[in-house]
Design an enzyme around this catalytic site. Structure first.
Site, PDB file in Angstrom:
ATOM      1  N   GLY A 105       8.930 108.678 -48.424  1.00  0.00           N
ATOM      2  CA  GLY A 105       8.548 109.598 -47.357  1.00  0.00           C
ATOM      3  C   GLY A 105       8.679 111.049 -47.766  1.00  0.00           C
ATOM      4  O   GLY A 105       9.223 111.387 -48.814  1.00  0.00           O
ATOM      5  N   GLY A 164      10.279 114.077 -48.214  1.00  0.00           N
ATOM      6  CA  GLY A 164      11.665 114.514 -48.207  1.00  0.00           C
ATOM      7  C   GLY A 164      11.841 116.010 -48.098  1.00  0.00           C
ATOM      8  O   GLY A 164      12.922 116.499 -47.779  1.00  0.00           O
ATOM      9  N   LYS A 221       5.294 122.527 -47.782  1.00  0.00           N
ATOM     10  CA  LYS A 221       6.184 121.951 -48.780  1.00  0.00           C
ATOM     11  C   LYS A 221       7.351 122.900 -49.046  1.00  0.00           C
ATOM     12  O   LYS A 221       7.141 124.069 -49.354  1.00  0.00           O
ATOM     13  CB  LYS A 221       5.425 121.684 -50.076  1.00  0.00           C
ATOM     14  N   ARG A 228      -0.071 123.440 -48.636  1.00  0.00           N
ATOM     15  CA  ARG A 228      -1.187 122.846 -49.354  1.00  0.00           C
ATOM     16  C   ARG A 228      -2.146 122.231 -48.335  1.00  0.00           C
ATOM     17  O   ARG A 228      -1.737 121.821 -47.240  1.00  0.00           O
ATOM     18  CB  ARG A 228      -0.722 121.819 -50.377  1.00  0.00           C
ATOM     19  N   ARG A 273      -1.304 108.048 -48.800  1.00  0.00           N
ATOM     20  CA  ARG A 273      -1.164 107.634 -50.200  1.00  0.00           C
ATOM     21  C   ARG A 273      -1.264 106.115 -50.326  1.00  0.00           C
ATOM     22  O   ARG A 273      -1.148 105.393 -49.334  1.00  0.00           O
ATOM     23  CB  ARG A 273       0.209 108.087 -50.721  1.00  0.00           C
ATOM     24  N   ASP A 306       3.181 106.455 -54.852  1.00  0.00           N
ATOM     25  CA  ASP A 306       3.331 107.396 -53.738  1.00  0.00           C
ATOM     26  C   ASP A 306       2.707 108.745 -54.071  1.00  0.00           C
ATOM     27  O   ASP A 306       2.626 109.625 -53.203  1.00  0.00           O
ATOM     28  CB  ASP A 306       4.804 107.570 -53.361  1.00  0.00           C
ATOM     29  N   ASN A 307       2.256 108.926 -55.310  1.00  0.00           N
ATOM     30  CA  ASN A 307       1.578 110.155 -55.714  1.00  0.00           C
ATOM     31  C   ASN A 307       0.079 109.936 -55.913  1.00  0.00           C
ATOM     32  O   ASN A 307      -0.577 110.715 -56.594  1.00  0.00           O
ATOM     33  CB  ASN A 307       2.181 110.698 -57.008  1.00  0.00           C
ATOM     34  N   ASP A 356       0.445 115.973 -55.527  1.00  0.00           N
ATOM     35  CA  ASP A 356       1.844 115.994 -55.969  1.00  0.00           C
ATOM     36  C   ASP A 356       1.994 116.422 -57.427  1.00  0.00           C
ATOM     37  O   ASP A 356       2.246 115.622 -58.323  1.00  0.00           O
ATOM     38  CB  ASP A 356       2.514 114.640 -55.726  1.00  0.00           C
TER      39      ASP A 356
END
Length: 471
Positions: free
Chosen positions: A80, A82, A103, A166, A173, A242-243, A252
């Site tokens: 998730g 973070g 971010k 961003r 994802r 996850d990226n 990412d």
């Protein structure tokens, strides 16, 4: 402002308010993206507040997205956002709906042992590289604005906290689908798939095979994105599931890097001691990640595993087709011929042995002076004679060939040493180099004679830079 993702409910994200940084100051703002999102009315101070989370954007309700993922091949059941928050969505000038993702916003329920912060060093890297790839024609998230602060953040050393916004069509994802699949939340898995289809592929909404079409689209887009990475000589560094964007967009940015001296096995991530994400393994890992997505979608694929495997197996052909086309363009070739590999492979072997600079070579080849970049010029001349014969077989004019090659081979790339210089200056309070690099990378194929030094070979100290996951 819309927030259709937050509307999916608490299974998909957690509401979190940003934790503003101390004494924020604007490092850079991106006029192109500002105009695309119709944020022209925002002053520099308002952009700073927006990026610091202290000025809500049209009643936004920030959330941290939940997802899982395979990290360096190992399954992690809950990750998730973070340190990032999805602020909401705005319509762009092109009519598409875009996510705004903050971010460096502080702790979230998914921060694990982290502090929820981003540092100036890593934020500059992502801010600039996402724009550099966009202007190279590679699908990617983009950058709206970047701030620095006086808030201390502790990494290998004490650094200053930073934040950026961003922008992307989606922040969903592969790992988002994996989270719901492997936790057996199959109803939510279907909701997620239908959400992505509703938002990005509305023409499929009433199609019984819509999830199969989504998978096929993700596989093709991922293959083609990685073909673009390979042709540009760019390494992602952390291709965890996850990226990986469901839309096949680069997302990412961490320990990324463009190739300097050509090395097919180059590892840009100092933390990747096994070389899992080496440059020449990126196509293979893209396939592996698509297999993980395929497995995650099986519970909601009506045609079952056999059809899913057929879809997955389209990846190698999609990659090869796009990469071959891109490579031909770099060499000024239009048609595909049977012996092209026998022409191109020996050149790459020569480049590998001499560590010939990838970008400098192809730009020089476009301009007809590539022999200057080789030590063994006789060997290159022998190859070049065969290459000229191959070009002649297509019957196009020299001017036509050169024009096409200059449009396929950039003069300017965002090398790590250029980033390091900008970071060093920014950490001393001088942000001009960040903006200068942003402006240069917006025109990578132009000559820009006033910026000639930015296209030069990297200095010796560049080889000593180590970029890790903390970058």
């Amino acid at each position: 402002m819309k927030h259709t993702y937050a509307d999916l409910g608490s299974a998909f994200s957690s509401p979190v308010q940003p934790q503003p940084l101390d004494n924020p100051e604007l490092v850079s703002s991106n006029r192109e993206v500002i105009e695309q999102l119709s944020l022209d009315s925002y002053s520099q101070e308002e952009l700073t507040q927006l990026c610091n989370g202290s000025k809500p954007l049209n009643e936004s309700s920030p959330v941290a997205m939940v997802y899982a993922g395979h990290q360096f091949g190992s399954w992690v059941s809950r990750l998730g956002d973070g340190r990032a928050l999805l602020l909401g969505e705005l319509h762009g000038a092109d009519g598409k709906l875009y996510d705004l993702h903050l971010k460096g916003a502080g702790l979230t329920p998914y921060s694990r042992s982290g502090d929820g912060r981003a540092v100036l060093r890593s934020t500059i890297r992502e801010y600039l590289c996402s724009e550099a790839l966009h202007h190279l024609g590679i699908p990617t998230t983009r950058s709206l604005c970047l701030i620095n602060s006086t808030t201390p953040v502790y990494r290998e050393k004490t650094e200053t906290g930073a934040a950026m916004i961003r922008v992307a069509e989606s922040h969903v994802r592969f790992g988002t689908f994996e989270y719901f699949s492997y936790s057996k939340q199959h109803e939510q898995l279907q909701i997620l798939a239908d959400y992505v289809i509703w938002r990005h592929f509305p023409q499929w909404q009433d199609d019984e095979s819509r999830v199969e079409k989504l998978l096929a689209e993700a596989v093709t887009r991922t293959a083609e994105m990685i073909a673009l990475w390979q042709a540009a000589g760019w390494c992602h560094g952390v291709m965890n599931t996850d990226n990986m964007s469901i839309l096949g967009h680069t997302i990412d940015y961490g320990p990324f890097g463009f190739l300097d001296g050509f090395d097919a096995g180059h590892i840009c991530n100092h933390s990747d001691w096994q070389g899992r994400y080496a440059f020449n393994r990126q196509p293979e890992i893209g396939y592996w990640n698509c297999a993980a997505l395929t497995q995650a979608l099986l519970p909601i694929l009506p045609a079952g595993q056999e059809k899913a495997e057929v879809i997955l197996k389209t990846y190698p052909k999609a990659f090869a087709s796009r990469y071959s086309s891109l490579l031909r363009a770099k060499f000024g070739l239009v048609t595909a011929q049977e012996n092209d590999n026998k022409l191109i492979d020996p050149l790459f072997t020569h480049m590998q042995e001499e560590k010939t600079d990838y970008t400098v070579f192809f730009r020089a080849l476009s301009q007809g002076n590539a022999e200057d970049v080789f030590i063994d010029r006789e060997r290159f001349h022998a190859w070049h004679q065969k290459y000229q014969e191959r070009l002649a077989s297509e019957g196009r004019s020299e001017d036509e060939v050169r024009k096409g090659m200059l449009a396929a081979n950039p003069k300017y790339i965002l090398r790590n040493h250029l980033l390091q210089i900008a970071i060093d200056k920014a950490e001393s309070g001088d942000y001009n180099e960040v903006q200068r690099l942003l402006d240069i990378m917006k025109k990578p194929f132009d000559e820009q004679p006033e910026n000639e030094s930015y296209a030069a070979l990297p200095p010796e100290w560049a080889g000593e830079l180590e970029i890790s996951c903390s970058s």
